[in-house]
Design an enzyme around this catalytic site. Sequence first.
Site, PDB file in Angstrom:
ATOM      1  N   LYS A  14       1.019 -36.978 -28.060  1.00  0.00           N
ATOM      2  CA  LYS A  14      -0.266 -36.900 -27.353  1.00  0.00           C
ATOM      3  C   LYS A  14      -0.048 -36.804 -25.846  1.00  0.00           C
ATOM      4  CE  LYS A  14      -1.634 -41.024 -28.703  1.00  0.00           C
ATOM      5  NZ  LYS A  14      -0.490 -41.504 -29.479  1.00  0.00           N
ATOM      6  N   ARG A  23      11.985 -47.372 -23.140  1.00  0.00           N
ATOM      7  CA  ARG A  23      10.796 -48.225 -23.016  1.00  0.00           C
ATOM      8  C   ARG A  23      10.994 -49.462 -23.883  1.00  0.00           C
ATOM      9  NH1 ARG A  23       5.527 -44.490 -24.063  1.00  0.00           N
ATOM     10  NH2 ARG A  23       4.876 -46.382 -25.105  1.00  0.00           N
ATOM     11  N   ARG A  77       4.067 -51.196 -33.803  1.00  0.00           N
ATOM     12  CA  ARG A  77       3.141 -50.193 -33.254  1.00  0.00           C
ATOM     13  C   ARG A  77       2.625 -49.279 -34.355  1.00  0.00           C
ATOM     14  NH1 ARG A  77       6.598 -47.450 -28.889  1.00  0.00           N
ATOM     15  NH2 ARG A  77       4.754 -46.231 -28.339  1.00  0.00           N
ATOM     16  N   ARG A 125      13.823 -42.134 -28.078  1.00  0.00           N
ATOM     17  CA  ARG A 125      13.282 -41.677 -26.796  1.00  0.00           C
ATOM     18  C   ARG A 125      13.928 -42.396 -25.602  1.00  0.00           C
ATOM     19  NH1 ARG A 125       6.848 -41.401 -26.526  1.00  0.00           N
ATOM     20  NH2 ARG A 125       6.930 -43.653 -26.648  1.00  0.00           N
TER      21      ARG A 125
HETATM   22  P1  AMP Z   1       1.090 -45.633 -25.468  1.00  0.00           P
HETATM   23  O1  AMP Z   1       1.913 -45.247 -24.299  1.00  0.00           O
HETATM   24  O2  AMP Z   1      -0.182 -44.863 -25.566  1.00  0.00           O
HETATM   25  O3  AMP Z   1       1.863 -45.634 -26.767  1.00  0.00           O
HETATM   26  O4  AMP Z   1       0.644 -47.160 -25.211  1.00  0.00           O
HETATM   27  C1  AMP Z   1       1.595 -48.169 -25.047  1.00  0.00           C
HETATM   28  C2  AMP Z   1       0.981 -49.536 -25.298  1.00  0.00           C
HETATM   29  O5  AMP Z   1      -0.091 -49.777 -24.376  1.00  0.00           O
HETATM   30  C3  AMP Z   1       0.353 -49.732 -26.676  1.00  0.00           C
HETATM   31  O6  AMP Z   1       1.298 -50.058 -27.672  1.00  0.00           O
HETATM   32  C4  AMP Z   1      -0.610 -50.878 -26.395  1.00  0.00           C
HETATM   33  O7  AMP Z   1       0.061 -52.121 -26.267  1.00  0.00           O
HETATM   34  C5  AMP Z   1      -1.135 -50.514 -24.997  1.00  0.00           C
HETATM   35  N1  AMP Z   1      -2.330 -49.631 -25.106  1.00  0.00           N
HETATM   36  C6  AMP Z   1      -2.429 -48.340 -24.695  1.00  0.00           C
HETATM   37  N2  AMP Z   1      -3.651 -47.843 -24.950  1.00  0.00           N
HETATM   38  C7  AMP Z   1      -4.345 -48.838 -25.545  1.00  0.00           C
HETATM   39  C8  AMP Z   1      -5.667 -48.946 -26.076  1.00  0.00           C
HETATM   40  N3  AMP Z   1      -6.515 -47.906 -26.041  1.00  0.00           N
HETATM   41  N4  AMP Z   1      -6.036 -50.134 -26.611  1.00  0.00           N
HETATM   42  C9  AMP Z   1      -5.196 -51.177 -26.639  1.00  0.00           C
HETATM   43  N5  AMP Z   1      -3.939 -51.150 -26.191  1.00  0.00           N
HETATM   44  C10 AMP Z   1      -3.499 -49.989 -25.640  1.00  0.00           C
END
Ligand code: AMP
Length: 215
Positions: free
Chosen positions: A15, A162, A173, A128
Amino acid sequence: MDKIIVLIGAPGAGKGTQARLLQERRGIPQISTGDMFREMQTLDTPLAREVQEIMASGKYVPDELTSRMVKERTDRDDTKNGYVLDGYPRTLPQVEFLEELAKESNKTIEVIEVDVPKDELMRRLTGRRNCPVCGELYNIYSRPPANDNFCDLHPQSELKQRSDDKEESVRTRLETYERETEPLIDYYATSGRLKKVDGSGEVEDIYREVENLIN
Ligand code: AMP
């Protein structure tokens, strides 16, 4: 454009990559809650530490905080002609919040699901790595750097992982995604706003599909 484009899909589906391309090539602002939380982590405050712990474990940050952040960001002027959301909404309360936000700002919501088989997600996430200097992305399985664990563009810069890409966090996750976020796909399908792309191919091919869908 008066659209809110929502990219939905499991962690590692790509995404962020697609949203970044839409921003670079089409000038549509990318709003990534994950990036916003990662930026927050650079601060040394109690809230930042709390967010850091939640993220490292692979769980979701509370809805209230997440939605407030999105509201603040989308109140800025550059979003008035539309924007791409990457990683939001992820829960039903966030969906409801976004419906309100769209109504208030007179925008329509279009959702694109980026679909990738589960076994591939695991390799993408745990493999990654990124360059801390320029942000260039690598994958130790599918796109390794030329030189061991160093950036091709910055040979002095050792690649980083990360903290939430460690195997245990990745499992959490993916589970959290299945439980909390996958149901949203049905919700958007039922209201006729869901489109789907196959996210397992080449970045440029996927981008072409995404672009066709938003035009
Ligand atoms: P991402 O980079 O989108 O995978 O997000 C990394 C982490 O940020 C996620 O595993 C959550 O801990 C937090 N996070 C990101 N977006 C959200 C959301 N919309 N709601 C809750 N937690 C979020």
